[in-house]
Structure formats: structure tokens, C-alpha cells
Design a protein around this motif. Sequence first.
Motif, short mmCIF file in Angstrom:
data_model
loop_
_atom_site.label_atom_id
_atom_site.label_comp_id
_atom_site.label_asym_id
_atom_site.label_seq_id
_atom_site.Cartn_x
_atom_site.Cartn_y
_atom_site.Cartn_z
N GLY A 194 0.81 -1.21 0.00
CA GLY A 194 0.00 0.00 0.00
C GLY A 194 0.84 1.26 0.00
O GLY A 194 0.49 2.25 -0.67
N ALA A 230 2.25 1.65 -3.53
CA ALA A 230 1.23 2.09 -4.48
C ALA A 230 0.80 3.53 -4.25
O ALA A 230 0.62 4.30 -5.20
N GLY A 231 0.65 3.92 -2.99
CA GLY A 231 0.19 5.27 -2.68
C GLY A 231 1.24 6.34 -2.87
O GLY A 231 0.90 7.49 -3.16
N ARG A 253 2.59 5.86 -7.15
CA ARG A 253 1.49 6.09 -8.08
C ARG A 253 1.88 5.60 -9.48
O ARG A 253 2.76 4.78 -9.66
N ASP A 272 1.38 1.80 -9.08
CA ASP A 272 0.08 1.78 -8.41
C ASP A 272 -0.91 0.91 -9.18
O ASP A 272 -1.66 0.12 -8.59
N MET A 308 -2.52 -2.51 -7.59
CA MET A 308 -3.96 -2.52 -7.36
C MET A 308 -4.67 -3.59 -8.19
O MET A 308 -5.68 -4.14 -7.76
N ARG A 343 -5.03 -2.08 0.37
CA ARG A 343 -6.00 -1.06 -0.03
C ARG A 343 -6.13 0.04 1.01
O ARG A 343 -6.18 1.22 0.69
N ARG A 353 -2.93 2.16 1.16
CA ARG A 353 -2.83 3.05 -0.01
C ARG A 353 -3.74 4.26 0.14
O ARG A 353 -3.33 5.41 -0.13
N SER A 354 -4.99 4.03 0.56
CA SER A 354 -5.91 5.15 0.71
C SER A 354 -5.44 6.13 1.78
O SER A 354 -5.57 7.36 1.62
#
Length: 296
Positions: free
Chosen positions: A122, A125-126, A129, A133, A137, A180, A183-184
Motif C-alpha cells: 500500500g 502504491a500510494g 502512483r 500503483d 492494485m 487497499r 494506499r488510501s
Amino acid sequence: MSAPTSNAVNTAHPVDGSTTLRRNRRPVGRAQRNPWTSPASIVASVILVVAFLAALFPGLFTNSDPYAGTDVALLHPSSEHWFGTDAVGRDLYARVVYGARQSLLGALIAVAVGLVVGTLLGLLAGSLRGGVDSVIMRVVDVLLSIPGILLSLSIIIVLGFGSLQAAVAVGATSIATFARLARSQVITVAGSDYIEAAYGAGATPAQVMARHILPNSLTPVIALATLLFGSAILQLSILGFLGYGAPAPTPEWGLIIAEGRDFMATAWWLIILPGLAIVAVVVSANRLSQNFRAEA
């Protein structure tokens, strides 16, 4: 003259005054309702403390050997054998106590695998990007599309049977959920004003990630880990019940229930009492996880 003036003020700002009163009352109400001091939270904390003590120091709770049989098989619960005996005369209470080590340690390993691997994915990915990412994802979406029990069984078939392999397999099913959420959180925190101020002060991306983004993103992730701890116990018990966990005659909660299923009609305690132990620990873990989520 003072009364009309007071009425004028009250009618001129009725909404503001009521809003102010409500705002002043809310913190007091929240302070009075501390979830950690509620009776349910206290009971849950006691149950978890006892369960972990049993896992670390089972000799404090029983003097019986979980592997040694007695002369009487399928003995009803009594003062001598609190949970009765199983089909080969082993003390069921001792097996449940010693089984806490297998189940709780396996759940901790499972949560650690999901937490570490998922959070790392995460964060990548965050923070990176772009193509990284997108790739991570898409892998996460694939993992989420597979039922957890099916994914864990597939991993066990590859790794082999055993308690450690079962724990790793259960942990792998939660990697996508952790990824997830992490990442958020990273994307949300990275868009904050103080992150831009840190870059403006000359901090490098690695420093911003280590000092600001990572610490401020971990609180919801830790709350999720506490929630998935109870779920990991259930999944490990299911795998043990199906024969994919610790081998017999190792005391493990799922395996203990599996050994007593053939005698369910005549020896109810072989199923009910170990099942109640699992339910008590899982419900307690979920109760405390709600407190962590409320604070997050």
C-alpha cells in the motif's frame, strides 16, 4: 427594557445558540462514555489476557498432560475433569488450554504477514502512483475476488500442511485488505498541507515518508489488524477442523473439535466447550477492535 432585549437576542440567533449548546454538550457526553471502561470491554480484556496467559504459561491453568490418556474415555465434565475427557481419555480442558498456544500464535503470525506485506504494498502504491500503483492494485483486485478460504487452501497445498503454513496462508488472504487501506491512507495524508510544508522546508521524499506519511497512516491499519485477529483465529480453526493445520495429536482448537465430531450425539462437550472457548476469544477480540477503530 431588559426583557425585550433578551427576547430579541434569542429570536435573532436561535440556531446559533442551540448549535453552541450542542457543541458544548458533545465533548462532555463522549468523555463520559469511554468505551475502554465499559463492562463489555473490561470482560473482553480479561478474556484475552487469560487466553494469552494460557498460551504462554499453560502450566498455570492445568496440571494435566494434554497428550496422556486416562482410564475413562468420554467422561462427562466434572470437578476432576472440567471439560470431561475425549474418545481416548485425554483431559479436554488441558487440550483446550494448550491449544491456545497454537491458535493464538498462529493468528498473530497471520496478522503480522498481512500487516507487513499489505502495508508495504500500500505504501508503494500510494507513494509512487503511476504504473506501480496500477500493477499493485490490479493484483489486489484479483486477490479480493478469490474467497478467503479457497485462497488459503490453495496456498497450503503449495506450502504443505502444518500450523506455520496455515498461519502464512491465512495471513496471505488479508494482504489485499491491508494494501487497499494503507494506499488510501497514504494518498489522503500525502495531500495534506503539512506534507507540502515539509517538502518546502527541504525534506527528502524518504524523510517525509518516514517522519510524516507513515506514522499518520498507520493508526487505521493497526485498528484493522486488531479486527482481523479474531477472523484469523476462526480461519485457522476452520483449517484445523478440515485437517490442514497442526497434525494430530497436537492440541489445536479446530482439530480438537474435529476429533469430537463423531461423538457429537453422545458427548456434546467435545464440540460445545472448545467451541465456546473459540467464540469467547473471537468476540472479545472483535469488541476491543471496535474501540481501536473508534479512536482511529
